[in-house]
Design a protein around this motif. Structure first.
Motif, PDB file in Angstrom:
ATOM      1  N   LYS A 100      27.447   7.021  42.998  1.00 25.72           N
ATOM      2  CA  LYS A 100      28.705   6.838  42.276  1.00 25.72           C
ATOM      3  C   LYS A 100      29.737   6.261  43.226  1.00 25.72           C
ATOM      4  O   LYS A 100      29.539   6.261  44.457  1.00 25.72           O
ATOM      5  CB  LYS A 100      29.199   8.185  41.729  1.00 25.72           C
ATOM      6  CG  LYS A 100      28.333   8.774  40.627  1.00 25.72           C
ATOM      7  CD  LYS A 100      28.554   8.046  39.323  1.00 25.72           C
ATOM      8  CE  LYS A 100      27.882   8.723  38.171  1.00 25.72           C
ATOM      9  NZ  LYS A 100      28.141   8.009  36.883  1.00 25.72           N
ATOM     10  N   THR A 101      30.848   5.803  42.677  1.00 24.21           N
ATOM     11  CA  THR A 101      31.959   5.349  43.510  1.00 24.21           C
ATOM     12  C   THR A 101      33.118   6.329  43.401  1.00 24.21           C
ATOM     13  O   THR A 101      33.205   7.108  42.439  1.00 24.21           O
ATOM     14  CB  THR A 101      32.407   3.936  43.115  1.00 24.21           C
ATOM     15  OG1 THR A 101      32.751   3.947  41.728  1.00 24.21           O
ATOM     16  CG2 THR A 101      31.310   2.919  43.355  1.00 24.21           C
ATOM     17  N   ARG A 102      33.988   6.273  44.391  1.00 25.76           N
ATOM     18  CA  ARG A 102      35.144   7.175  44.414  1.00 25.76           C
ATOM     19  C   ARG A 102      35.922   7.081  43.108  1.00 25.76           C
ATOM     20  O   ARG A 102      36.110   5.996  42.556  1.00 25.76           O
ATOM     21  CB  ARG A 102      36.068   6.807  45.577  1.00 25.76           C
ATOM     22  CG  ARG A 102      35.596   7.313  46.917  1.00 25.76           C
ATOM     23  CD  ARG A 102      36.525   6.861  48.011  1.00 25.76           C
ATOM     24  NE  ARG A 102      36.523   5.400  48.153  1.00 25.76           N
ATOM     25  CZ  ARG A 102      37.304   4.732  48.972  1.00 25.76           C
ATOM     26  NH1 ARG A 102      38.182   5.386  49.720  1.00 25.76           N
ATOM     27  NH2 ARG A 102      37.247   3.428  49.063  1.00 25.76           N
ATOM     28  N   GLY A 103      36.366   8.232  42.618  1.00 25.11           N
ATOM     29  CA  GLY A 103      37.160   8.278  41.409  1.00 25.11           C
ATOM     30  C   GLY A 103      36.359   8.479  40.137  1.00 25.11           C
ATOM     31  O   GLY A 103      36.913   8.886  39.108  1.00 25.11           O
ATOM     32  N   GLN A 104      35.057   8.201  40.202  1.00 27.07           N
ATOM     33  CA  GLN A 104      34.224   8.400  39.013  1.00 27.07           C
ATOM     34  C   GLN A 104      33.951   9.888  38.807  1.00 27.07           C
ATOM     35  O   GLN A 104      34.289  10.733  39.637  1.00 27.07           O
ATOM     36  CB  GLN A 104      32.906   7.641  39.163  1.00 27.07           C
ATOM     37  CG  GLN A 104      33.036   6.138  39.027  1.00 27.07           C
ATOM     38  CD  GLN A 104      31.684   5.461  38.983  1.00 27.07           C
ATOM     39  OE1 GLN A 104      30.824   5.674  39.861  1.00 27.07           O
ATOM     40  NE2 GLN A 104      31.469   4.635  37.970  1.00 27.07           N
ATOM     41  N   HIS A 105      33.325  10.192  37.657  1.00 28.91           N
ATOM     42  CA  HIS A 105      32.894  11.555  37.442  1.00 28.91           C
ATOM     43  C   HIS A 105      31.378  11.590  37.305  1.00 28.91           C
ATOM     44  O   HIS A 105      30.735  10.572  37.068  1.00 28.91           O
ATOM     45  CB  HIS A 105      33.565  12.155  36.197  1.00 28.91           C
ATOM     46  CG  HIS A 105      33.048  11.571  34.908  1.00 28.91           C
ATOM     47  ND1 HIS A 105      33.572  10.439  34.352  1.00 28.91           N
ATOM     48  CD2 HIS A 105      32.039  11.976  34.097  1.00 28.91           C
ATOM     49  CE1 HIS A 105      32.908  10.158  33.242  1.00 28.91           C
ATOM     50  NE2 HIS A 105      31.987  11.068  33.058  1.00 28.91           N
ATOM     51  N   ASN A 146      34.762  15.752  38.743  1.00 28.15           N
ATOM     52  CA  ASN A 146      35.672  14.655  38.413  1.00 28.15           C
ATOM     53  C   ASN A 146      36.296  14.066  39.663  1.00 28.15           C
ATOM     54  O   ASN A 146      36.318  14.711  40.729  1.00 28.15           O
ATOM     55  CB  ASN A 146      36.791  15.179  37.497  1.00 28.15           C
ATOM     56  CG  ASN A 146      36.269  15.585  36.143  1.00 28.15           C
ATOM     57  OD1 ASN A 146      35.361  14.963  35.607  1.00 28.15           O
ATOM     58  ND2 ASN A 146      36.841  16.653  35.598  1.00 28.15           N
ATOM     59  N   ALA A 147      36.820  12.843  39.513  1.00 26.54           N
ATOM     60  CA  ALA A 147      37.572  12.198  40.592  1.00 26.54           C
ATOM     61  C   ALA A 147      36.829  12.312  41.920  1.00 26.54           C
ATOM     62  O   ALA A 147      37.352  12.856  42.904  1.00 26.54           O
ATOM     63  CB  ALA A 147      38.968  12.813  40.702  1.00 26.54           C
ATOM     64  N   LEU A 148      35.623  11.800  41.933  1.00 32.74           N
ATOM     65  CA  LEU A 148      34.746  11.950  43.095  1.00 32.74           C
ATOM     66  C   LEU A 148      35.387  11.425  44.375  1.00 32.74           C
ATOM     67  O   LEU A 148      36.061  10.384  44.386  1.00 32.74           O
ATOM     68  CB  LEU A 148      33.426  11.221  42.849  1.00 32.74           C
ATOM     69  CG  LEU A 148      32.457  11.902  41.879  1.00 32.74           C
ATOM     70  CD1 LEU A 148      31.358  10.933  41.466  1.00 32.74           C
ATOM     71  CD2 LEU A 148      31.871  13.160  42.503  1.00 32.74           C
ATOM     72  N   LEU A 149      35.134  12.182  45.444  1.00 28.62           N
ATOM     73  CA  LEU A 149      35.567  11.801  46.783  1.00 28.62           C
ATOM     74  C   LEU A 149      34.335  11.533  47.638  1.00 28.62           C
ATOM     75  O   LEU A 149      33.240  12.017  47.327  1.00 28.62           O
ATOM     76  CB  LEU A 149      36.390  12.931  47.425  1.00 28.62           C
ATOM     77  CG  LEU A 149      37.626  13.402  46.658  1.00 28.62           C
ATOM     78  CD1 LEU A 149      38.234  14.623  47.340  1.00 28.62           C
ATOM     79  CD2 LEU A 149      38.644  12.285  46.556  1.00 28.62           C
TER      80      LEU A 149
END
Lengths: 111, 113
Positions: free
Chosen positions: B13-18, B79-82
């Protein structure tokens, strides 16, 4: 102080050697104790539970000292297949049970 | 008997995705726990569910949530992946009748770019 502390290793031993892992825990109210084994990039698998009276499963012996808050695992006659990370795990209970893991000790058994 | 199953096995995933991770416990087990294992560390407790109710929560931000379904399967949502959420996410099931010994699934390896 970390809740569960282990020497990270790695421990490099030849086949047939005896190796001992130690672990200390900080919460004296902890109720159950385990050793889990984790192979590279795999999930932890229960190796054995640990009791104050000491328990043995084949080449593996585990011991618990509640007074010293100390847990040990002894592996006799090491095999190549014993190479893995050994996780010391403490179970506490406060309305629900939860496992607290040490960082793990890596064992490498060489021919 | 089937053990604990998890899906997917890997995820990028990319940053900000869930992200939603899924877990099915061992048949007959009503309790599911989630753990996060970052490289070089032992697993860290995130949540425990029993009979669809949250029993406990570890020290994770509110971006992490979970639920358990009537068939005892469970989902972990982040949520809001880091970048720091990159880890192996492990699900464990247990049964009160077995002293709550926890059995782990193979995990979902999440990489956040």
């Amino acid at each position: 102080r970390k809740e569960v502390e282990q020497d990270p290793g790695p421990f490099n031993v030849p086949e047939g050697a005896t190796v001992a892992f130690n672990c200390t825990y900080s919460n004296s109210a902890s109720q159950s104790f385990f050793w889990y084994r984790q192979d590279c990039r795999k999930e932890p698998k229960l190796l054995m539970s640990v009791y104050s009276s000491g328990n043995e499963d084949g080449r593996f012996t585990a011991q618990l000292n509640r007074a010293s808050q100390y847990i040990s695992l002894l592996i006799r006659d090491s095999k190549l297949s014993d190479s893995a990370t050994y996780l010391c795990v403490v179970m506490g209970y406060s309305g629900y049970s939860t496992l607290t893991f040490g960082k793990g000790t890596m064992l490498l058994v060489s021919p | 008997d089937a053990g604990v199953t998890q899906s997917p096995t890997h995820l990028i995933k990319t940053r900000g995705q869930h992200v939603t991770l899924r877990c099915s416990p061992i048949s007959g087990h009503k309790s599911v726990s989630w753990y996060q294992q970052v490289l070089g560390q032992g697993p860290q407790f995130i949540f425990q569910y029993y009979e669809k109710e949250e029993r406990g929560r570890g020290n994770f931000p509110d971006r992490f949530s979970a639920r358990q379904f009537p068939n005892y399967s469970s989902e972990l949502n982040v949520n809001a992946l880091l970048l720091g959420d990159s880890a192996l996410y492990l699900c464990a099931s247990s049964s009160l009748g077995e002293g709550e010994t926890q059995y782990f699934g193979p995990g979902t390896r999440l990489l956040v770019l």
